[in-house]
Structures are given as structure tokens and as C-alpha cells.
Scaffold this motif. Structure first.
Motif, PDB file in Angstrom:
ATOM      1  N   VAL A 358      50.827  92.584  54.959  1.00  0.00           N
ATOM      2  CA  VAL A 358      51.951  93.189  54.784  1.00  0.00           C
ATOM      3  C   VAL A 358      52.823  91.700  54.414  1.00  0.00           C
ATOM      4  CG1 VAL A 358      53.850  94.819  55.035  1.00  0.00           C
ATOM      5  CG2 VAL A 358      50.957  96.188  54.780  1.00  0.00           C
ATOM      6  N   ALA A 359      53.353  91.888  55.885  1.00  0.00           N
ATOM      7  CA  ALA A 359      53.743  90.479  56.368  1.00  0.00           C
ATOM      8  C   ALA A 359      54.060  89.369  54.571  1.00  0.00           C
ATOM      9  CB  ALA A 359      53.450  89.785  57.361  1.00  0.00           C
ATOM     10  N   LYS A 360      52.311  89.355  54.589  1.00  0.00           N
ATOM     11  CA  LYS A 360      52.712  88.583  53.655  1.00  0.00           C
ATOM     12  C   LYS A 360      52.896  88.582  52.001  1.00  0.00           C
ATOM     13  CE  LYS A 360      48.011  86.653  54.002  1.00  0.00           C
ATOM     14  NZ  LYS A 360      46.768  86.131  54.336  1.00  0.00           N
ATOM     15  N   VAL A 361      53.000  90.279  51.384  1.00  0.00           N
ATOM     16  CA  VAL A 361      53.131  90.578  50.773  1.00  0.00           C
ATOM     17  C   VAL A 361      55.001  90.454  50.520  1.00  0.00           C
ATOM     18  CG1 VAL A 361      54.040  93.044  49.124  1.00  0.00           C
ATOM     19  CG2 VAL A 361      51.409  92.143  50.133  1.00  0.00           C
ATOM     20  N   VAL A 362      55.376  91.170  52.298  1.00  0.00           N
ATOM     21  CA  VAL A 362      57.099  91.230  52.059  1.00  0.00           C
ATOM     22  C   VAL A 362      57.425  89.817  52.126  1.00  0.00           C
ATOM     23  CG1 VAL A 362      58.537  91.792  54.564  1.00  0.00           C
ATOM     24  CG2 VAL A 362      56.586  93.409  53.769  1.00  0.00           C
ATOM     25  N   MET A 363      57.509  89.003  52.803  1.00  0.00           N
ATOM     26  CA  MET A 363      57.481  87.830  52.906  1.00  0.00           C
ATOM     27  C   MET A 363      57.939  86.577  51.753  1.00  0.00           C
ATOM     28  SD  MET A 363      56.515  86.601  56.375  1.00  0.00           S
ATOM     29  CE  MET A 363      57.642  84.619  56.170  1.00  0.00           C
ATOM     30  N   ALA A 364      56.803  87.283  50.914  1.00  0.00           N
ATOM     31  CA  ALA A 364      56.717  86.707  49.278  1.00  0.00           C
ATOM     32  C   ALA A 364      58.129  86.566  48.528  1.00  0.00           C
ATOM     33  CB  ALA A 364      55.103  86.794  48.287  1.00  0.00           C
ATOM     34  N   ILE A 368      58.961  83.473  50.870  1.00  0.00           N
ATOM     35  CA  ILE A 368      59.215  83.046  51.769  1.00  0.00           C
ATOM     36  C   ILE A 368      57.297  82.648  51.951  1.00  0.00           C
ATOM     37  CG2 ILE A 368      59.269  82.464  54.050  1.00  0.00           C
ATOM     38  CD1 ILE A 368      62.189  83.298  54.065  1.00  0.00           C
ATOM     39  N   GLU A 369      56.650  82.056  52.559  1.00  0.00           N
ATOM     40  CA  GLU A 369      55.621  81.724  52.604  1.00  0.00           C
ATOM     41  C   GLU A 369      54.690  82.656  54.673  1.00  0.00           C
ATOM     42  OE1 GLU A 369      50.941  79.208  52.060  1.00  0.00           O
ATOM     43  OE2 GLU A 369      52.857  78.570  51.984  1.00  0.00           O
ATOM     44  N   PHE A 370      54.685  83.577  54.087  1.00  0.00           N
ATOM     45  CA  PHE A 370      53.472  83.666  55.987  1.00  0.00           C
ATOM     46  C   PHE A 370      52.560  82.570  55.753  1.00  0.00           C
ATOM     47  CE2 PHE A 370      50.866  85.682  58.086  1.00  0.00           C
ATOM     48  CZ  PHE A 370      51.539  86.489  59.742  1.00  0.00           C
ATOM     49  N   GLY A 371      52.949  81.876  56.261  1.00  0.00           N
ATOM     50  CA  GLY A 371      52.027  81.383  56.291  1.00  0.00           C
ATOM     51  C   GLY A 371      51.039  80.808  58.180  1.00  0.00           C
ATOM     52  N   GLU A 372      50.250  79.668  58.417  1.00  0.00           N
ATOM     53  CA  GLU A 372      49.321  79.887  60.056  1.00  0.00           C
ATOM     54  C   GLU A 372      50.000  80.113  60.371  1.00  0.00           C
ATOM     55  OE1 GLU A 372      45.560  79.774  61.176  1.00  0.00           O
ATOM     56  OE2 GLU A 372      46.354  80.200  58.851  1.00  0.00           O
ATOM     57  N   GLU A 373      51.246  79.140  61.005  1.00  0.00           N
ATOM     58  CA  GLU A 373      52.069  78.693  61.650  1.00  0.00           C
ATOM     59  C   GLU A 373      52.880  80.273  62.663  1.00  0.00           C
ATOM     60  OE1 GLU A 373      54.907  76.946  61.681  1.00  0.00           O
ATOM     61  OE2 GLU A 373      54.468  74.451  61.258  1.00  0.00           O
ATOM     62  N   ASP A 374      52.846  81.449  61.122  1.00  0.00           N
ATOM     63  CA  ASP A 374      53.235  82.161  61.544  1.00  0.00           C
ATOM     64  C   ASP A 374      52.515  83.839  62.124  1.00  0.00           C
ATOM     65  OD1 ASP A 374      56.029  82.676  60.395  1.00  0.00           O
ATOM     66  OD2 ASP A 374      55.075  82.265  58.822  1.00  0.00           O
ATOM     67  N   ALA A 375      50.791  83.487  61.635  1.00  0.00           N
ATOM     68  CA  ALA A 375      49.263  83.982  62.303  1.00  0.00           C
ATOM     69  C   ALA A 375      49.488  84.117  63.404  1.00  0.00           C
ATOM     70  CB  ALA A 375      48.636  83.836  60.526  1.00  0.00           C
ATOM     71  N   LYS A 376      49.237  82.403  63.585  1.00  0.00           N
ATOM     72  CA  LYS A 376      49.324  81.784  65.317  1.00  0.00           C
ATOM     73  C   LYS A 376      49.843  82.990  65.950  1.00  0.00           C
ATOM     74  CE  LYS A 376      46.739  76.944  64.457  1.00  0.00           C
ATOM     75  NZ  LYS A 376      47.054  76.472  64.349  1.00  0.00           N
ATOM     76  N   ILE A 377      50.978  82.722  65.633  1.00  0.00           N
ATOM     77  CA  ILE A 377      52.043  83.459  66.914  1.00  0.00           C
ATOM     78  C   ILE A 377      52.225  85.299  66.905  1.00  0.00           C
ATOM     79  CG2 ILE A 377      54.751  83.929  66.729  1.00  0.00           C
ATOM     80  CD1 ILE A 377      55.048  81.193  65.466  1.00  0.00           C
ATOM     81  N   LEU A 378      51.860  85.320  65.750  1.00  0.00           N
ATOM     82  CA  LEU A 378      51.711  86.602  66.516  1.00  0.00           C
ATOM     83  C   LEU A 378      50.201  87.152  66.365  1.00  0.00           C
ATOM     84  CD1 LEU A 378      53.022  88.121  62.223  1.00  0.00           C
ATOM     85  CD2 LEU A 378      54.296  88.374  64.902  1.00  0.00           C
ATOM     86  N   ASN A 379      48.993  86.585  65.958  1.00  0.00           N
ATOM     87  CA  ASN A 379      47.351  87.236  66.825  1.00  0.00           C
ATOM     88  C   ASN A 379      48.348  86.727  68.260  1.00  0.00           C
ATOM     89  OD1 ASN A 379      45.224  87.410  65.236  1.00  0.00           O
ATOM     90  ND2 ASN A 379      45.675  85.692  64.189  1.00  0.00           N
ATOM     91  N   HIS A 380      48.972  85.488  68.802  1.00  0.00           N
ATOM     92  CA  HIS A 380      49.348  85.649  69.875  1.00  0.00           C
ATOM     93  C   HIS A 380      49.821  86.641  71.012  1.00  0.00           C
ATOM     94  CE1 HIS A 380      49.435  82.392  73.579  1.00  0.00           C
ATOM     95  NE2 HIS A 380      50.300  83.911  73.829  1.00  0.00           N
ATOM     96  N   VAL A 381      50.435  86.956  70.394  1.00  0.00           N
ATOM     97  CA  VAL A 381      51.835  88.299  70.454  1.00  0.00           C
ATOM     98  C   VAL A 381      50.932  89.803  70.842  1.00  0.00           C
ATOM     99  CG1 VAL A 381      53.096  89.822  69.666  1.00  0.00           C
ATOM    100  CG2 VAL A 381      53.940  87.326  69.641  1.00  0.00           C
ATOM    101  N   PHE A 382      49.639  89.446  69.468  1.00  0.00           N
ATOM    102  CA  PHE A 382      48.386  90.798  69.649  1.00  0.00           C
ATOM    103  C   PHE A 382      48.509  91.072  70.755  1.00  0.00           C
ATOM    104  CE2 PHE A 382      44.522  93.231  68.839  1.00  0.00           C
ATOM    105  CZ  PHE A 382      44.947  93.592  67.987  1.00  0.00           C
TER     106      PHE A 382
END
Length: 391
Positions: A358-364, A368-382
């Protein structure tokens, strides 16, 4: 001089917003705290924050540095003291360090060896999530005076009904037609390429940042900020949307803060006043319980990437974490953990794979690209927030 903004001891109290950003990147007023300091100082800044945020928000250290407590909002007098700092000097406000000069080799700072410079003027400090909307009117006024000083607004169309036009500023490309603009109690700032659609009634102070939109027939009360690319509509009072978030339809949002990439479905409403007029309690992540805000008016606190379905209702003083999806009739509980999916009838865990899709579609949609940095941060938050999800 190299300026570095650090989170300080307020980070935990500013969750869920600081799960996904340093304290410096909280928006209050027209600008984020970082943008304020950079405009005053005339320098870019870097950040000392949590390790898992460091890849996206790196820290650059040089031989000589001034470290600034990001919870403080700058003003002319405070910035003057910070700019004048020399080795072994620190600025303090009410026994709290605002800024200090440090060498690259210093790993720990013993302030007893420093010359203390006390700032005795007025300072705004963001220590709690509700400070963001509580101080937003003051912050809008301060930012407005600072960034418009010596500049001329774009012309205001004659189709509008305007009160106190000298307190209204339109940046290049801003569009406002057939609206009522009352800047008696506070300024109205319309950023670059932002737009206020027909029939809207605006009562300052309002910060409408670049490319943001006020939709048809909206009613916007003072102390409200819509960050870059936000869409707002319906009825909004004393609320802050950081950026890229949408509350585009009818429904009420009051005394509230939304992070980035949030979306409130049509007719989403929050209560900002208890039926018994009692002071509002709000979830405290550090204390693992509800704390007294001392406020009679306090609405919704919502972290990045969270969303609601149509007709969603929130009780007074509700905290929703990062990447949650709230729907179904009835009031959900006053604390919705990050990565939750559901509502008043119960929640389940929101899988990161689905959330990231969902985040990839919304940001696109905003380029704006949902990048690897974003995924790492959100995985950590999870992982950080697993303890709150008991389902």
C-alpha cells in the motif's frame, strides 16, 4: 560551523511520530523544526537520533560542532546566543540544555565544566505530542513573520471576501478563488502552488504548505497546518498534518496531529471534548499507560501511514500508531498499536508485506519512491511495537 540537531530526552514522549523521524523533522507552524533552524542559521543540519533511523537521517561530525536540542523552536534572540557559542560554552533554558559547542573527539559532555549561558527570553519547546497542536498557533505566527519579512505577497483575487489582507501571504503559484479569508486573529499563509477551492471559509491562523489543497466548502479554524501536498476538507480546528496526508472529505478533525501518508475516509470524525468536560488522558508509550494532558480539548494523534475507512469515529484523546488501518462501526479503543488492522469489533496484526504494498502505491502517486530505507525503518517499528499487539 557545523550544526547538529539531537533528539534529547523528549523522544519517547513524542511517539508515534518519532518512530519514523527524528524530533527535528516534526512540523509545527509552517515549517518543520529542522527547517526553522536551517533558515535562521543559514546552514544545513544533520541529526543525532536512533540508530535505526541513522541511514535515512545521518549525522555529519566535524572538528568543531554546535549541537542543538531539536525540541526547542528557534527565535532571533535564541539563535543569536547559539551562533555566538565558543568552546566549552552552552546555552540553557530553565536548566535544560538548548545548545553547546563540542569537539569531534568528545564522546561524553560534562556540563559542569562548561560556561552556562542562560536564555531568559521566551522559548517554545515541544515536549509532548499535544504540544504540537497546542503551540501551533504561536508557531504559525512566528514562522509567518520570519519568512515573509521584507517580501511581497502575490495578489489576492478580488473574487474573495478578505478581512485583514495585510495578514495574508500567497506564495508564487498559489490560487485562492471565491473564499472567505479572515486573518483577524492570525495570519493565513498559502504556500507555493497551494490552492484554496471555492466556498471555503478560513479563519487564521492557517499554514497551507506547498502544493497543499483546501477542498470545496471547507471550514478551517485557527491554529491549523496542512503540510506539503496535504488535502484537507470538511471541518478542521487547531490541527496539524505533517505532509502528504489527506483529510479531504466532510467530517470533523480537532485538536489533533496526523503524521505523513495518513488518509481519513469520508465522514471520519474525532471527539476533542469529553461529555463530562474532564481533562483528557492520552496514551504514553514510555509509561505503558495513559497520562494526564491537563487539556480539556484533545483529539486524535495518528502516526505515519495510518488510515481510516468511511464513517470512522474516534473518542477524545485517541492515539493510533504507525501503519494502522481502522474501520468498522463504533469507537475503537483509545490506543491503537502500530500495524493494527480492524476497529471496535477487534484488531488483527497488519502484515508488513501488505502494508508496504500500500505504501508503495500511495507514495508513487506523489512521485516518491518507497525505498529500502523506508522498509527497514518500518520493519524495525513493527518489531519495536510487537508488545502492544496482543492478537
Amino acid at each position: 560551523m557545523n550544526y547538529i540537531l539531537f533528539d534529547g530526552n523528549v523522544r519517547e514522549a513524542l511517539l508515534p511520530f518519532t518512530y519514523t523521524r527524528p524530533v527535528a523533522d516534526i512540523r509545527v507552524g509552517i515549517l518543520t523544526i529542522r527547517e526553522k533552524w536551517e533558515k535562521y542559521l543559514g546552514y544545513t543540519t544533520t541529526t543525532i537520533t536512533e540508530d535505526y533511523l541513522g541511514e535515512k537521517y545521518p549525522m555529519v561530525e566535524m572538528q568543531e560542532n554546535v549541537l542543538i536540542n531539536a525540541s526547542f523552536l528557534p527565535n532571533k534572540e535564541l539563535v543569536g546566543l547559539v551562533e555566538a557559542l565558543k568552546e566549552n560554552e552552552a546555552v540553557f533554558y530553565d536548566d535544560e540544555v538548548v545548545a553547546f559547542f563540542t569537539k569531534e573527539t568528545q564522546e561524553e559532555v560534562d556540563f559542569s565544566t562548561y560556561k552556562h549561558i542562560d536564555f531568559e527570553g521566551e522559548a517554545i519547546r515541544i515536549e509532548k505530542t499535544w504540544d504540537i497542536f497546542s503551540y501551533n498557533d504561536k508557531a504559525i505566527k512566528a514562522d509567518f513573520n520570519f519568512i515573509t519579512e521584507g517580501r511581497k505577497s502575490q495578489p489576492i483575487s478580488s473574487t474573495n471576501k478578505v478581512i485583514n489582507p495585510e495578514n495574508i501571504f500567497l506564495e508564487e503559484g498559489a490560487k485562492v478563488e471565491y473564499a472567505i479569508l479572515n486573518a483577524t486573529d492570525g495570519p493565513i499563509y498559502v504556500g507555493k502552488d497551494a490552492e484554496i477551492w471555492e466556498g471555503s471559509i478560513i479563519r487564521g491562523s492557517l499554514a497551507l504548505c506547498e502544493h497543499a489543497t483546501v477542498k470545496l466548502g471547507a471550514k478551517i479554524y485557527g491554529g491549523t497546518t496542512a503540510g506539503p501536498y496535504c488535502k484537507i476538507g470538511g471541518e478542521i480546528s487547531n490541527s496539524v498534518l505533517f505532509g502528504y496526508s489527506s483529510k479531504g472529505h466532510d467530517g470533523f478533525l480537532g485538536n489533533s496531529v496526523l503524521g505523513e501518508w495518513c488518509n481519513l475516509g469520508a465522514d471520519t470524525n474525532n471527539s476533542n471534548l469529553k461529555n463530562n468536560y474532564a481533562k483528557v488522558k492520552l496514551w504514553n508509550y514510555e509509561a505503558e499507560g495513559f497520562e494526564q494532558t491537563g487539556l480539556q480539548f484533545c483529539g486524535l494523534i495518528m502516526g505515519d501511514h495510518s488510515k481510516t475507512a468511511i464513517n470512522t469515529m474516534f473518542n477524545t484523546g485517541t492515539v493510533v500508531g504507525v501503519n494502522s488501518n481502522v474501520y468498522v462501526p463504533g469507537f475503537p479503543r483509545n490506543f491503537v498499536p502500530s500495524f493494527s488492522w480492524g476497529g471496535a469489533n477487534g484488531f488483527s496484526s497488519y502484515a508488513t508485506k501488505k502494508a508496504f504494498e500500500v505504501a508503495k502505491v500511495v507514495m508513487a502517486r506523489r512521485g516518491i519512491e518507497f525505498g529500502e530505507e523506508d522498509a527497514k525503518i518500518l520493519n524495525h517499528v513493527f518489531e519495536l511495537t510487537k508488545q502492544w499487539r496482543k492478537y
